[in-house]
Design a protein around this motif. Structure first.
Motif, PDB file in Angstrom:
ATOM      1  N   VAL A  50       0.851  -1.186   0.000  1.00  0.00           N
ATOM      2  CA  VAL A  50       0.000   0.000   0.000  1.00  0.00           C
ATOM      3  C   VAL A  50       0.887   1.236   0.000  1.00  0.00           C
ATOM      4  N   ALA A  51       0.570   2.192  -0.869  1.00  0.00           N
ATOM      5  CA  ALA A  51       1.323   3.447  -0.935  1.00  0.00           C
ATOM      6  C   ALA A  51       0.431   4.591  -0.463  1.00  0.00           C
ATOM      7  N   VAL A  52       0.854   5.264   0.593  1.00  0.00           N
ATOM      8  CA  VAL A  52       0.084   6.361   1.176  1.00  0.00           C
ATOM      9  C   VAL A  52       0.959   7.605   1.298  1.00  0.00           C
ATOM     10  N   PRO A  53       0.327   8.772   1.457  1.00  0.00           N
ATOM     11  CA  PRO A  53       1.122   9.975   1.724  1.00  0.00           C
ATOM     12  C   PRO A  53       1.925   9.799   3.020  1.00  0.00           C
ATOM     13  N   ALA A  54       3.065  10.450   3.108  1.00  0.00           N
ATOM     14  CA  ALA A  54       3.937  10.320   4.277  1.00  0.00           C
ATOM     15  C   ALA A  54       3.191  10.617   5.573  1.00  0.00           C
ATOM     16  N   VAL A  55       2.297  11.568   5.543  1.00  0.00           N
ATOM     17  CA  VAL A  55       1.550  11.947   6.740  1.00  0.00           C
ATOM     18  C   VAL A  55       0.639  10.827   7.239  1.00  0.00           C
ATOM     19  N   ASP A  56       0.260   9.896   6.375  1.00  0.00           N
ATOM     20  CA  ASP A  56      -0.636   8.787   6.738  1.00  0.00           C
ATOM     21  C   ASP A  56       0.090   7.469   6.979  1.00  0.00           C
ATOM     22  N   LEU A  57       1.398   7.446   6.843  1.00  0.00           N
ATOM     23  CA  LEU A  57       2.152   6.198   6.903  1.00  0.00           C
ATOM     24  C   LEU A  57       1.932   5.445   8.219  1.00  0.00           C
ATOM     25  N   ALA A  58       2.168   6.079   9.341  1.00  0.00           N
ATOM     26  CA  ALA A  58       2.037   5.408  10.637  1.00  0.00           C
ATOM     27  C   ALA A  58       0.597   4.994  10.901  1.00  0.00           C
ATOM     28  N   ALA A  59      -0.354   5.862  10.594  1.00  0.00           N
ATOM     29  CA  ALA A  59      -1.768   5.548  10.830  1.00  0.00           C
ATOM     30  C   ALA A  59      -2.209   4.356   9.993  1.00  0.00           C
ATOM     31  N   CYS A  60      -1.753   4.277   8.749  1.00  0.00           N
ATOM     32  CA  CYS A  60      -2.119   3.159   7.882  1.00  0.00           C
ATOM     33  C   CYS A  60      -1.505   1.863   8.395  1.00  0.00           C
ATOM     34  N   GLN A  61      -0.255   1.910   8.825  1.00  0.00           N
ATOM     35  CA  GLN A  61       0.382   0.715   9.375  1.00  0.00           C
ATOM     36  C   GLN A  61      -0.364   0.225  10.615  1.00  0.00           C
ATOM     37  N   GLU A  62      -0.775   1.150  11.478  1.00  0.00           N
ATOM     38  CA  GLU A  62      -1.536   0.786  12.676  1.00  0.00           C
ATOM     39  C   GLU A  62      -2.883   0.163  12.304  1.00  0.00           C
ATOM     40  N   LEU A  64      -3.735  -1.426   9.485  1.00  0.00           N
ATOM     41  CA  LEU A  64      -3.567  -2.762   8.930  1.00  0.00           C
ATOM     42  C   LEU A  64      -3.192  -3.773  10.011  1.00  0.00           C
ATOM     43  N   THR A  65      -2.425  -3.352  10.985  1.00  0.00           N
ATOM     44  CA  THR A  65      -2.086  -4.227  12.108  1.00  0.00           C
ATOM     45  C   THR A  65      -3.339  -4.546  12.916  1.00  0.00           C
ATOM     46  N   GLU A  66      -4.136  -3.527  13.180  1.00  0.00           N
ATOM     47  CA  GLU A  66      -5.376  -3.707  13.966  1.00  0.00           C
ATOM     48  C   GLU A  66      -6.353  -4.663  13.285  1.00  0.00           C
ATOM     49  N   TRP A  67      -6.495  -4.547  11.957  1.00  0.00           N
ATOM     50  CA  TRP A  67      -7.487  -5.361  11.241  1.00  0.00           C
ATOM     51  C   TRP A  67      -6.941  -6.718  10.800  1.00  0.00           C
ATOM     52  N   LYS A  68      -5.679  -7.015  11.058  1.00  0.00           N
ATOM     53  CA  LYS A  68      -5.086  -8.343  10.849  1.00  0.00           C
ATOM     54  C   LYS A  68      -5.388  -8.962   9.480  1.00  0.00           C
ATOM     55  N   LEU A  69      -4.820  -8.377   8.444  1.00  0.00           N
ATOM     56  CA  LEU A  69      -4.974  -8.963   7.113  1.00  0.00           C
ATOM     57  C   LEU A  69      -4.330 -10.342   7.072  1.00  0.00           C
ATOM     58  N   GLU A  70      -4.929 -11.231   6.313  1.00  0.00           N
ATOM     59  CA  GLU A  70      -4.417 -12.596   6.212  1.00  0.00           C
ATOM     60  C   GLU A  70      -3.477 -12.761   5.025  1.00  0.00           C
ATOM     61  N   LYS A  71      -2.691 -11.758   4.772  1.00  0.00           N
ATOM     62  CA  LYS A  71      -1.731 -11.783   3.662  1.00  0.00           C
ATOM     63  C   LYS A  71      -0.585 -10.864   4.082  1.00  0.00           C
TER      64      LYS A  71
END
Length: 148
Positions: A50-62, A64-71
């Motif tokens: 996933v490519a996001v703006p720098a300002v959203d990087l940490a929030a997006c990582q959090e 995806l971690t919270e929602w536990k993708l199976e990939k």
């Protein structure tokens, strides 16, 4: 190895939102999570980037971690334009990547079947672009006037 490259740089300004549109919720689930869940169900995809703006990087990582993708997934900093974000995601793909599927984060109704069919076609033709027939009226405008 096949990867999904997911540009997620939209701002949501047309929605009248102060929150980036990919993080808006649809029935209680962030739109980006809905999209990524569908991609994660495709057995032919090995990784999601996933490519996001720098300002959203940490929030997006959090998120995806919270929602536990199976990939396996990776979040990278995107670029100024969509094609720049796709390039950044592609540069982060493993060297053994054979095919890359590009799919927007705010298109949550992708199916694993469509991804599989696209990869099958890409193997036959080396590349494929998926589209849907336009159902809305399309107008050609020139100098503020509809010409066709």
């Amino acid at each position: 190895m096949n990867v999904a490259l997911v540009p997620a740089g939209g701002t949501g300004s047309r929605f009248g939102s102060t929150k980036a549109k990919q993080f808006l919720e649809l029935a209680g689930i962030p739109i980006i999570i809905r999209t990524l869940r569908h991609l994660a169900t495709c057995p032919e995809l090995d990784r999601i980037i996933v490519a996001v703006p720098a300002v959203d990087l940490a929030a997006c990582q959090e998120l995806l971690t919270e929602w536990k993708l199976e990939k396996p997934w990776l979040v990278v900093t995107g670029g100024k334009e969509r094609q720049d974000s796709v390039r950044e995601a592609l540069m982060a793909a493993p060297a053994e990547t054979e095919y890359a599927v590009v799919h927007d984060a705010v298109r949550p109704f992708i199916s694993a079947q469509l991804v599989t069919e696209s990869l099958t076609a890409a193997r036959a033709f080396r590349a494929v672009v998926v589209g849907h027939q336009v159902t809305d009226t399309v107008k050609q405008v020139q100098d503020g006037l509809v010409v066709a």
